[in-house]
Design an enzyme around this catalytic site. Structure first.
Site, PDB file in Angstrom:
ATOM      1  N   GLU B 105       0.815  -1.225   0.000  1.00 47.02           N
ATOM      2  CA  GLU B 105       0.000   0.000   0.000  1.00 47.02           C
ATOM      3  C   GLU B 105       0.841   1.265   0.000  1.00 47.02           C
ATOM      4  O   GLU B 105       0.572   2.201  -0.740  1.00 47.02           O
ATOM      5  CB  GLU B 105      -0.965   0.014   1.198  1.00 47.02           C
ATOM      6  CG  GLU B 105      -2.251  -0.759   0.984  1.00 47.02           C
ATOM      7  CD  GLU B 105      -2.054  -2.257   1.047  1.00 47.02           C
ATOM      8  OE1 GLU B 105      -0.962  -2.695   1.469  1.00 47.02           O
ATOM      9  OE2 GLU B 105      -2.974  -2.998   0.663  1.00 47.02           O
ATOM     10  N   HIS B 174     -10.448  -5.535   9.852  1.00 55.13           N
ATOM     11  CA  HIS B 174     -11.046  -5.284   8.538  1.00 55.13           C
ATOM     12  C   HIS B 174     -12.363  -4.552   8.645  1.00 55.13           C
ATOM     13  O   HIS B 174     -13.136  -4.535   7.701  1.00 55.13           O
ATOM     14  CB  HIS B 174     -11.288  -6.603   7.812  1.00 55.13           C
ATOM     15  CG  HIS B 174     -10.041  -7.334   7.479  1.00 55.13           C
ATOM     16  ND1 HIS B 174      -9.652  -8.459   8.120  1.00 55.13           N
ATOM     17  CD2 HIS B 174      -9.084  -7.083   6.571  1.00 55.13           C
ATOM     18  CE1 HIS B 174      -8.507  -8.893   7.632  1.00 55.13           C
ATOM     19  NE2 HIS B 174      -8.131  -8.073   6.691  1.00 55.13           N
TER      20      HIS B 174
END
Lengths: 464, 375
Positions: B105, B174
């Site tokens: 990322e 998450h």
């Protein structure tokens, strides 16, 4: 990131049909195809044909690979420490005497600027400064081999690059003093310079963020180059960083993405032995930064950073390589020694001996080496040296004194550029600022800002 | 406090001025359910479309008109996106503009920021904003600040997008809401679409906006269908930032909410109507930064009661900010202290029953609203 595999698995089960297989069958990436065929290992083959490794031979010897000093990557150099061309057969470098003198003057000016600005910080004139002593050769040498409009991403110890690109002392010192002439409008710390005119992206304090950004900017250049049939106008991106920054995750991400996306970028690592106080012995175990480039499939070379001619030659070759085959990344590891303290916030004698620093300063540094070469060539002497040093000192001090007296950027600048457009709230805030300073003129001295109260009033009026 | 006052001049809001917000048309959007699939009612007029398709359409339209736009992220190309938002884009625009990234990322966010600084208009897809934490330095310290720190010479036209907030069955790492994180950064614009119209209009606006914009989508909304007006079906449809939408007008209570919670609040509002006969006004913020405080103040002037509903953690969150602003600018119109309904102060548990208790539900919202209304 096993967890995201779980997420994906869930996703596949819940929302959407698993398209991966069919998609992969119908559209195989051409790069993958080159790398491995979809047919499995041939029987009796002596070489591996797994998707992740091709052409590796099988062995029955159980051996772990270990980096040893014996096979460390060699360091390219052109001049020896005495300024003599080592490989006489190769002849003189592709540089004119005027260019040589130019590089030398730039390096000397930078070293004098550093001394004066370091003292300015100690006197409280600026809050912070970083010197590039010992590494002038890397900045000046590498940028002399790049096109002047190749976009650059710098760390903060590359002053030589700015001056080689044509930044003036006035520009540079205006930034350090945050005067009205600072193109950064007084918003960044000293030395965090950026220049649209010189194609240099504004320096970021966060370590290593410039590396993936350079890969991205190189991707933009790649697309632009592909559209431009005139090869002379093709550009690469150059990205500078220290060996300490190469421990950040961003370094690995940047090299991997630049390699997989074939971005025309030249990564230039200044390995100066220290990341603030951490020596390279504690920074990494392997063969410097160069060995990592090879690991990412990036063409890599190690060069003597104190040899400006070698740095120049290597960068020139790296630039050509980066533009070949539609673009590819190249890594240069330039070795040097950080003669200076890390910054004005650091006293390096707390973690290294002064004698070590003095030894490097005297024995091997890029300025003396080029001086010796020019003296051998007969284009430089003691007289010229004295003249250059006194001229450079005078120029720096002139710019310094001028900046000291200069006004600050206009007050209205404060709220601009947070967004591309000034927001309604910001306009109202500026009106309030104006009313406040008008109401209490004794409390607010606006004469120190460029344009004073009038400039503030006219900005408010223009925004209405 | 002084800073807050400087930043948000209350006088402007209280001054009688012609509203710059278009009159909200009453559009009945009951809480959508997964059983409502995309249908074509007729050639003209509104049609149903999933949020996923609306986002896909927005991306395709913007890529069509602007060659500088490209999308980069994990699995966006060959796999059509982890959530299929980028479906078909690789075939249509080719591998130079729809790019699969290695799993890093900070790396690909940095690459997108660099491309934006170099003049392209990247759309950076995070598989979810949970994974964007690895890249938050690039988003905040580079994308959001560079324009200002460079003295205005380096704009950064970039869109960060991906699912954010509560998702089902994926536990603590998450399943969290980052609205407050990005909403607190000067230099960033942040939007959180609810319906298909929101999704299309806000994403298109984000790609066109010269500033860095975070588009915080919601995974659980992707598959839901909403009506798309005729105007929204056109390729020039964009929604302005900083303008909230009144999803359901009412006179008794103002519920300010965003993203998926809008749907929950609409169900709660129906329950309040049928159980107690009260009319709650539900405001869909659409845009977190800039924030449409004017819409909230105008509503509170009418109802006298305010409730913030969001799914982030309770402290220092969007709800806290909404209530603070309401108290700063509409204190005199309030009949009772405002109330917030938020996610629970706990990392999201995996066990389904515990997870259910960690986030706002229509029942919980109804209950708190009833308490506030004293009904």
């Amino acid at each position: 990131m096993a967890s995201r595999r779980v997420v994906q698995a869930l996703r596949g089960a819940l929302a959407t049909p698993p398209l991966r297989l069919s998609a992969a069958r119908s559209r195989v990436c051409f790069q993958c195809q080159q790398r491995w065929s979809s047919v499995s290992q041939r029987q009796g083959s002596d070489r591996v044909n797994f998707p992740g490794a091709v052409n590796s031979s099988f062995t029955t010897d159980l051996n772990f690979q270990r980096a040893t000093e014996a096979d460390a990557m060699p360091t390219y150099r052109y001049l020896d420490q005495e300024g003599q061309v080592i490989d006489k057969a190769r002849g003189e470098p592709d540089v004119t005497d005027d260019e040589l003198l130019g590089y030398y003057k730039t390096m000397v000016t930078v070293s004098i600027l550093d001394l004066i600005m370091f003292d300015a910080q100690r006197q409280g004139k600026v809050s912070f400064y970083m010197v590039s002593q010992g590494e002038e050769g890397i900045g000046v040498g590498s940028s002399s081999a790049l096109r002047n409009d190749d976009p650059l991403f710098l760390q903060y110890r590359e002053h030589g690059v700015f001056f080689q690109r044509g930044t003036t002392l006035d520009d540079f010192i205006a930034q350090c003093f945050s005067t009205k002439d600072d193109t950064g409008r007084g918003r960044s710390m000293p030395v965090h310079y950026g220049s649209k005119k010189h194609h240099v992206h504004t320096i970021s304090s966060c370590l290593a963020t410039q590396l993936p950004q350079a890969s991205g900017a190189a991707y933009a250049r790649k697309i632009e180059n592909a559209r431009n049939p005139n090869k002379d106008e093709h550009r690469v991106v150059a990205c500078y960083f220290g060996e300490g920054a190469a421990s950040e995750g961003d370094f690995h991400a940047a090299l991997n993405i630049a390699a997989t996306r074939s971005c025309p970028v030249v990564f230039i690592c200044r390995n100066n032995g220290y990341a603030i106080s951490t020596s390279t012995l504690e920074q990494y175990k392997g063969d410097g930064i160069a060995s990592r480039g090879v690991g990412y499939g990036v063409d890599t070379i190690r060069v003597d950073g104190n040899d400006i001619l070698a740095v120049r030659e290597v960068t020139k070759a790296a630039r050509a390589l980066a533009l070949s085959d539609g673009g590819r990344p190249v890594l240069i590891e330039a070795m040097s020694y950080r003669v200076s303290h890390h910054s004005t916030s650091d006293d390096s004698f707390a973690y290294r001996a002064k004698v070590e620093v003095e030894d490097w300063k005297r024995r091997d540094n890029p300025i003396t080496r080029l001086r010796k070469y020019m003296e051998n060539k007969g284009i430089w002497d003691e007289e010229k040296e004295k003249q250059l040093r006194s001229d450079a000192r005078k120029q720096v001090l002139d710019a310094y004194r001028k900046a000291e007296k200069e006004k600050w950027p206009p007050l209205a600048n404060m709220l601009e550029d947070v967004y591309a457009e000034v927001t309604e709230e910001q306009k109202e805030q500026l009106v309030m600022v104006k009313e406040m300073v008008e109401k209490y003129p004794e409390e607010y001295d606006l004469d120190i800002y460029e344009g004073g109260l009038d400039a503030l009033k006219s900005t408010v009026e223009a925004q209405r | 406090m002084v800073a807050a006052r400087l930043l948000r001049p209350a006088a402007r809001l209280l001054r009688p001025s012609p509203s710059i917000r278009p009159t909200a048309t009453f559009q009945r959007v009951s809480a959508p359910t997964a059983s409502r699939w995309r249908t074509y009612a007729s050639e003209n007029g509104p049609k149903e479309m999933t949020v996923r398709d609306a986002l896909n359409e927005a991306l395709a339209e913007e890529m069509e008109v602007n060659p500088k736009v490209f999308i980069l992220g994990e699995e966006v190309a060959q796999y059509n996106g982890a959530y299929k938002v980028t479906k078909g884009l690789l075939d249509r625009f080719g591998e130079k503009r729809v790019i699969d990234s290695p799993i890093t990322e900070s790396g690909f966010a940095g690459l997108c920021v660099g491309a934006a600084l170099a003049g392209l208009h990247p759309v950076c897809e995070f598989m979810t904003f949970n994974f964007a934490m690895q890249a938050i330095d690039q988003v905040i310290n580079s994308a959001a600040k560079t324009h200002y720190m460079s003295g205005g010479i380096q704009p950064c036209n970039i869109t960060f997008r991906g699912p954010n907030g509560f998702a089902a069955g994926v536990a603590a790492q998450h399943s969290q809401d980052y609205s407050a994180w990005y909403g607190s950064i000067p230099g960033l614009k942040v939007v959180a679409p609810y319906s298909s119209e929101d999704a299309k209009g806000l994403l298109k606006a984000a790609i066109r906006d010269p500033n860095p914009v975070c588009v915080l989508e919601n995974e659980l909304l992707y598959g839901l269908s909403f009506p798309m007006s005729e105007a929204a079906q056109k390729d020039d449809f964009v929604l302005p930032f900083g303008k909230a939408k009144i999803e359901r007008p009412g006179k008794d209570l103002t519920i300010v909410t965003l993203s998926r919670n809008v749907g929950l609040c609409l169900v709660a509002a129906d329950a309040l109507k049928s159980k107690y006969g009260v009319e709650a006004e539900v405001i869909n913020l659409r845009s977190i930064k800039p924030l449409d405080i004017e819409a909230i103040v105008n509503s509170v002037k009418k109802t006298g009661l305010m409730m913030a509903v969001e799914s982030g953690f309770p402290m220092f969150g969007v709800g806290a900010e909404l209530i603070a602003l309401t108290v700063e600018y509409a204190f005199d119109y309030l009949d009772a202290p405002p109330v917030r309904v938020t996610g629970a102060e706990v990392p999201t548990p995996y066990a389904q029953k515990l997870e259910e208790m960690s986030f706002p539900t229509p029942e919980l919202i109804t209950e708190y609203a009833a308490k506030l209304l004293k009904v």
